[in-house]
Motif scaffolding. Structure first.
Motif, PDB file in Angstrom:
ATOM      1  N   MET A 231      73.420  55.008  41.659  1.00 48.34           N
ATOM      2  CA  MET A 231      73.485  56.268  42.373  1.00 48.34           C
ATOM      3  C   MET A 231      72.095  56.795  42.728  1.00 48.34           C
ATOM      4  O   MET A 231      71.895  57.399  43.785  1.00 48.34           O
ATOM      5  N   GLU A 232      71.125  56.558  41.866  1.00 42.33           N
ATOM      6  CA  GLU A 232      69.767  57.005  42.167  1.00 42.33           C
ATOM      7  C   GLU A 232      69.238  56.336  43.428  1.00 42.33           C
ATOM      8  O   GLU A 232      68.618  56.978  44.286  1.00 42.33           O
ATOM      9  N   ASP A 233      69.478  55.032  43.577  1.00 43.08           N
ATOM     10  CA  ASP A 233      69.041  54.323  44.782  1.00 43.08           C
ATOM     11  C   ASP A 233      69.861  54.719  46.002  1.00 43.08           C
ATOM     12  O   ASP A 233      69.357  54.718  47.132  1.00 43.08           O
ATOM     13  N   ALA A 234      71.120  55.051  45.805  1.00 40.02           N
ATOM     14  CA  ALA A 234      71.955  55.524  46.919  1.00 40.02           C
ATOM     15  C   ALA A 234      71.405  56.841  47.468  1.00 40.02           C
ATOM     16  O   ALA A 234      71.325  57.029  48.698  1.00 40.02           O
ATOM     17  N   ILE A 235      71.007  57.729  46.583  1.00 41.86           N
ATOM     18  CA  ILE A 235      70.420  58.995  47.013  1.00 41.86           C
ATOM     19  C   ILE A 235      69.099  58.739  47.730  1.00 41.86           C
ATOM     20  O   ILE A 235      68.811  59.342  48.773  1.00 41.86           O
ATOM     21  N   LEU A 236      68.293  57.820  47.184  1.00 45.06           N
ATOM     22  CA  LEU A 236      67.023  57.469  47.827  1.00 45.06           C
ATOM     23  C   LEU A 236      67.258  56.945  49.233  1.00 45.06           C
ATOM     24  O   LEU A 236      66.558  57.330  50.181  1.00 45.06           O
ATOM     25  N   LEU A 237      68.249  56.090  49.412  1.00 49.13           N
ATOM     26  CA  LEU A 237      68.540  55.536  50.739  1.00 49.13           C
ATOM     27  C   LEU A 237      68.956  56.630  51.708  1.00 49.13           C
ATOM     28  O   LEU A 237      68.549  56.631  52.875  1.00 49.13           O
ATOM     29  N   SER A 238      69.741  57.579  51.241  1.00 50.88           N
ATOM     30  CA  SER A 238      70.151  58.685  52.121  1.00 50.88           C
ATOM     31  C   SER A 238      68.958  59.527  52.542  1.00 50.88           C
ATOM     32  O   SER A 238      68.881  59.997  53.683  1.00 50.88           O
ATOM     33  N   LEU A 239      67.993  59.706  51.635  1.00 53.35           N
ATOM     34  CA  LEU A 239      66.790  60.467  51.968  1.00 53.35           C
ATOM     35  C   LEU A 239      65.896  59.703  52.929  1.00 53.35           C
ATOM     36  O   LEU A 239      65.187  60.296  53.742  1.00 53.35           O
ATOM     37  N   ILE A 240      65.917  58.380  52.844  1.00 51.97           N
ATOM     38  CA  ILE A 240      65.189  57.560  53.818  1.00 51.97           C
ATOM     39  C   ILE A 240      65.802  57.739  55.202  1.00 51.97           C
ATOM     40  O   ILE A 240      65.083  57.903  56.199  1.00 51.97           O
ATOM     41  N   PHE A 241      67.109  57.717  55.283  1.00 54.63           N
ATOM     42  CA  PHE A 241      67.783  57.954  56.569  1.00 54.63           C
ATOM     43  C   PHE A 241      67.442  59.342  57.104  1.00 54.63           C
ATOM     44  O   PHE A 241      67.305  59.537  58.313  1.00 54.63           O
ATOM     45  N   ARG A 242      67.281  60.295  56.212  1.00 51.34           N
ATOM     46  CA  ARG A 242      66.978  61.662  56.646  1.00 51.34           C
ATOM     47  C   ARG A 242      65.548  61.781  57.158  1.00 51.34           C
ATOM     48  O   ARG A 242      65.310  62.394  58.209  1.00 51.34           O
ATOM     49  N   SER A 243      64.580  61.195  56.437  1.00 51.61           N
ATOM     50  CA  SER A 243      63.172  61.391  56.789  1.00 51.61           C
ATOM     51  C   SER A 243      62.720  60.494  57.937  1.00 51.61           C
ATOM     52  O   SER A 243      61.851  60.879  58.721  1.00 51.61           O
ATOM     53  N   SER A 244      63.288  59.292  58.051  1.00 48.18           N
ATOM     54  CA  SER A 244      62.902  58.370  59.133  1.00 48.18           C
ATOM     55  C   SER A 244      63.927  58.476  60.254  1.00 48.18           C
ATOM     56  O   SER A 244      64.825  57.646  60.399  1.00 48.18           O
ATOM     57  N   VAL A 245      63.751  59.483  61.062  1.00 44.49           N
ATOM     58  CA  VAL A 245      64.777  59.828  62.046  1.00 44.49           C
ATOM     59  C   VAL A 245      64.892  58.795  63.163  1.00 44.49           C
ATOM     60  O   VAL A 245      65.904  58.764  63.873  1.00 44.49           O
ATOM     61  N   HIS A 246      63.866  57.943  63.346  1.00 41.92           N
ATOM     62  CA  HIS A 246      63.893  56.944  64.419  1.00 41.92           C
ATOM     63  C   HIS A 246      64.217  55.545  63.906  1.00 41.92           C
ATOM     64  O   HIS A 246      64.053  54.565  64.647  1.00 41.92           O
ATOM     65  N   LEU A 247      64.689  55.434  62.692  1.00 47.42           N
ATOM     66  CA  LEU A 247      64.967  54.133  62.103  1.00 47.42           C
ATOM     67  C   LEU A 247      65.994  53.356  62.930  1.00 47.42           C
ATOM     68  O   LEU A 247      67.085  53.839  63.197  1.00 47.42           O
ATOM     69  N   GLN A 248      65.628  52.118  63.324  1.00 48.35           N
ATOM     70  CA  GLN A 248      66.500  51.300  64.166  1.00 48.35           C
ATOM     71  C   GLN A 248      67.063  50.086  63.445  1.00 48.35           C
ATOM     72  O   GLN A 248      68.129  49.599  63.795  1.00 48.35           O
ATOM     73  N   GLU A 249      66.327  49.586  62.452  1.00 43.21           N
ATOM     74  CA  GLU A 249      66.769  48.379  61.762  1.00 43.21           C
ATOM     75  C   GLU A 249      66.437  48.487  60.282  1.00 43.21           C
ATOM     76  O   GLU A 249      65.332  48.889  59.910  1.00 43.21           O
ATOM     77  N   ILE A 250      67.401  48.123  59.441  1.00 45.38           N
ATOM     78  CA  ILE A 250      67.181  48.144  58.004  1.00 45.38           C
ATOM     79  C   ILE A 250      67.743  46.857  57.403  1.00 45.38           C
ATOM     80  O   ILE A 250      68.823  46.400  57.778  1.00 45.38           O
ATOM     81  N   ASP A 251      66.963  46.256  56.526  1.00 44.27           N
ATOM     82  CA  ASP A 251      67.331  44.994  55.880  1.00 44.27           C
ATOM     83  C   ASP A 251      67.194  45.202  54.375  1.00 44.27           C
ATOM     84  O   ASP A 251      66.096  45.379  53.864  1.00 44.27           O
ATOM     85  N   ILE A 252      68.330  45.191  53.676  1.00 44.47           N
ATOM     86  CA  ILE A 252      68.351  45.506  52.246  1.00 44.47           C
ATOM     87  C   ILE A 252      68.797  44.281  51.455  1.00 44.47           C
ATOM     88  O   ILE A 252      69.819  43.669  51.769  1.00 44.47           O
ATOM     89  N   ILE A 253      68.010  43.942  50.446  1.00 48.84           N
ATOM     90  CA  ILE A 253      68.438  42.952  49.457  1.00 48.84           C
ATOM     91  C   ILE A 253      68.992  43.725  48.270  1.00 48.84           C
ATOM     92  O   ILE A 253      68.272  44.501  47.633  1.00 48.84           O
ATOM     93  N   ASN A 254      70.243  43.553  48.002  1.00 44.59           N
ATOM     94  CA  ASN A 254      70.921  44.290  46.930  1.00 44.59           C
ATOM     95  C   ASN A 254      70.644  43.612  45.595  1.00 44.59           C
ATOM     96  O   ASN A 254      71.110  42.504  45.344  1.00 44.59           O
ATOM     97  N   ARG A 255      69.886  44.281  44.735  1.00 46.84           N
ATOM     98  CA  ARG A 255      69.526  43.728  43.434  1.00 46.84           C
ATOM     99  C   ARG A 255      69.719  44.784  42.357  1.00 46.84           C
ATOM    100  O   ARG A 255      69.319  45.945  42.536  1.00 46.84           O
ATOM    101  N   ALA A 256      70.324  44.408  41.238  1.00 48.03           N
ATOM    102  CA  ALA A 256      70.579  45.335  40.142  1.00 48.03           C
ATOM    103  C   ALA A 256      69.263  45.762  39.497  1.00 48.03           C
ATOM    104  O   ALA A 256      68.365  44.950  39.295  1.00 48.03           O
ATOM    105  N   ARG A 257      69.138  47.044  39.185  1.00 51.68           N
ATOM    106  CA  ARG A 257      67.974  47.579  38.502  1.00 51.68           C
ATOM    107  C   ARG A 257      68.162  47.501  37.000  1.00 51.68           C
ATOM    108  O   ARG A 257      69.259  47.674  36.478  1.00 51.68           O
ATOM    109  N   SER A 258      67.054  47.261  36.294  1.00 49.04           N
ATOM    110  CA  SER A 258      67.128  47.186  34.833  1.00 49.04           C
ATOM    111  C   SER A 258      67.081  48.561  34.188  1.00 49.04           C
ATOM    112  O   SER A 258      67.530  48.741  33.057  1.00 49.04           O
ATOM    113  N   ASN A 259      66.532  49.548  34.902  1.00 41.68           N
ATOM    114  CA  ASN A 259      66.463  50.901  34.345  1.00 41.68           C
ATOM    115  C   ASN A 259      66.926  51.903  35.388  1.00 41.68           C
ATOM    116  O   ASN A 259      66.663  51.765  36.575  1.00 41.68           O
ATOM    117  N   SER A 260      67.610  52.924  34.952  1.00 41.73           N
ATOM    118  CA  SER A 260      68.097  53.957  35.865  1.00 41.73           C
ATOM    119  C   SER A 260      68.404  55.219  35.072  1.00 41.73           C
ATOM    120  O   SER A 260      68.580  55.185  33.855  1.00 41.73           O
TER     121      SER A 260
END
Length: 443
Positions: free
Chosen positions: A301-330
């Motif tokens: 959930m912490e990374d999900a919130i971070l991703l939403s804030l990235i979408f908010r701050s980078s208003v011109h974002l056209q392409e995103i490439d995410i490698i989904n990897r489990a975090r060891s700490n959260s």
């Protein structure tokens, strides 16, 4: 119908000399010289090559010297792979190119059996870098020592150098800093697989593209208003000692094994305060970002919130490439509603509704949070051209793979959007990219 065939030679041979020379310039030098056997028409063309590309493991050095000395015009590009014993003769050849042939692009690769035996910087003459016509320089497998002061000052002669690539170079942070400081017009800098670096510091408003790959350093400090492209790949460094201030960044590729990605991204996108080396605080953001490639835990959930804030701050974002990897700490995140409703409750940002065109999600396992993110983008990205979802090699079950097919049935905000499902990369390499066939092997 009869066609005229009264040509002395073939159609290609009847082209102007300038055009023929441009064509054979694209060949390796040895093959370009070999065109002399084609006909008399071609016998002199090899003496007007603007680009020379040699491999001394194949080409005798005597032949290399003969080809270079025979060129009638300027040689703007010169590349060579050479062995240790060639250097004294090669240095003279380079001086000839610099003085008489207006060299603009130079690429040198040292070929030796062992990396630790690579060329000592004391062999490089100071005049080697003093060339006003030189615009691009690539050095591979050399050694530049900090205790030898002839190298860094020599770069002061590169007044028009705009591109510098250093590959598998042994040098210290001090000499790298001198080199980059002396190249005032440097726009493109690539540093890959270099050793001996304690820190990486870059301060330039002229620099436009910076690539750091396969490096180790204790501190990283990147500051440049002109930097629009940054590749940060496999750099071994603590996440807390990285400072990146590139407010006009348009392409950002962040892939490193030991980094806490969320921490670095939060700093870059203005979500955490960064402390500069002078003790001041810098609030960062990337409003002009067009492309982001990174790793995130889409089930966190912490990374999900971070991703939403990235979408908010980078208003011109056209392409995103995410490698989904489990975090060891959260950390536990408390929301005023059920976590499963996060993307439904999140505000629709301009980046998603007006600009986002391409989405890649790799390492997909078909879990609920991953599915809700993909569904959110498919149903709200009005400019979306394609979303590519590639399964995880190990963690995508047969049920998860079947669940992913639901994504292709969802109503799309963009009628032209393609929802592409791909099997894991290992399966693609060994068998093919047939998703349905891969799903059948999981059941």
């Amino acid at each position: 119908m009869a066609y005229s065939t009264d040509f002395d030679d073939d159609l290609i041979s009847n082209l102007p000399d300038e055009l023929l020379s441009s064509i054979i310039t694209l060949l390796p030098a040895k093959e370009a010289v070999a065109t002399t056997v084609l006909s008399r028409r071609w016998s002199h063309l090899w003496t007007s090559l603007s680009r020379l590309d040699f491999d001394h493991l194949i080409d005798p050095f005597e032949s290399i010297e003969h080809v270079v000395s025979s060129q009638q015009g300027n040689v703007t590009v010169f590349r060579i792979c050479h062995s240790p014993e060639d250097w004294p003769r090669l240095a003279k050849l380079i001086n000839h190119l610099k003085v008489d042939k207006a060299i603009e692009e130079l690429g040198l690769t040292w070929i030796d059996d062992g990396y630790d035996r690579c060329l000592d910087s004391s062999i490089l003459p100071a005049s080697f870098f003093r060339c006003e016509t030189l615009r691009a320089l690539e050095l591979s497998k050399y050694k530049l020592r900090a205790d030898n002061l002839t190298i860094a000052p020599a770069f002061q002669g590169c007044v028009n150098l705009t591109t510098l690539n250093l590959n598998s170079i042994r040098l210290t942070s001090e000499i790298l800093f001198r080199i980059t400081s002396n190249c005032k017009l440097l726009e493109n800098l690539s540093i890959c697989s270099c050793r001996g670096l304690d820190y990486l510091k870059f301060f330039s408003d002229k620099l436009k593209f910076l690539k750091l790959r396969n490096l180790q350093a204790n501190d990283v400090d990147i500051c440049g208003k002109g930097i629009t492209g940054l590749v940060f790949h496999n750099v071994s460094c603590s996440s807390r000692t990285i400072f990146i201030h590139c407010p006009n960044l348009k392409e950002f590729r962040l892939y490193c094994q030991n980094l806490t990605y969320s921490l670095v991204l939060q700093r870059c996108f203005g979500l955490l305060r960064s402390i500069t080396e002078h003790g001041g605080e810098a609030f960062l953001s990337l409003p002009d970002l067009r492309l982001l490639c990174t790793k995130l835990d889409l089930n966190n959930m912490e990374d999900a919130i971070l991703l939403s804030l990235i979408f908010r701050s980078s208003v011109h974002l056209q392409e995103i490439d995410i490698i989904n990897r489990a975090r060891s700490n959260s950390r536990n995140v408390q929301l005023p509603y059920d976590e499963s409703m996060f993307w439904e409750k999140t505000e629709l940002f301009d980046s998603i509704t007006h600009h986002l065109r391409v989405v890649w999600i790799r390492g997909f396992a078909g879990r609920e949070r991953e599915m809700r993110l993909a569904s959110h983008l498919i149903q709200n990205a009005t400019m979306l051209e394609k979303i590519v979802i590639q399964c995880n090699n190990n963690n995508c079950s047969g049920h998860g793979a079947l669940t992913m097919r639901i994504l292709q049935l969802l109503p799309k905000a963009s009628l032209n959007a393609a929802v592409i499902l791909k099997p894991p990369s290992k399966f693609i390499t060994e068998v093919g990219d047939d998703f349905d066939y891969w799903v059948s092997t999981r059941q």
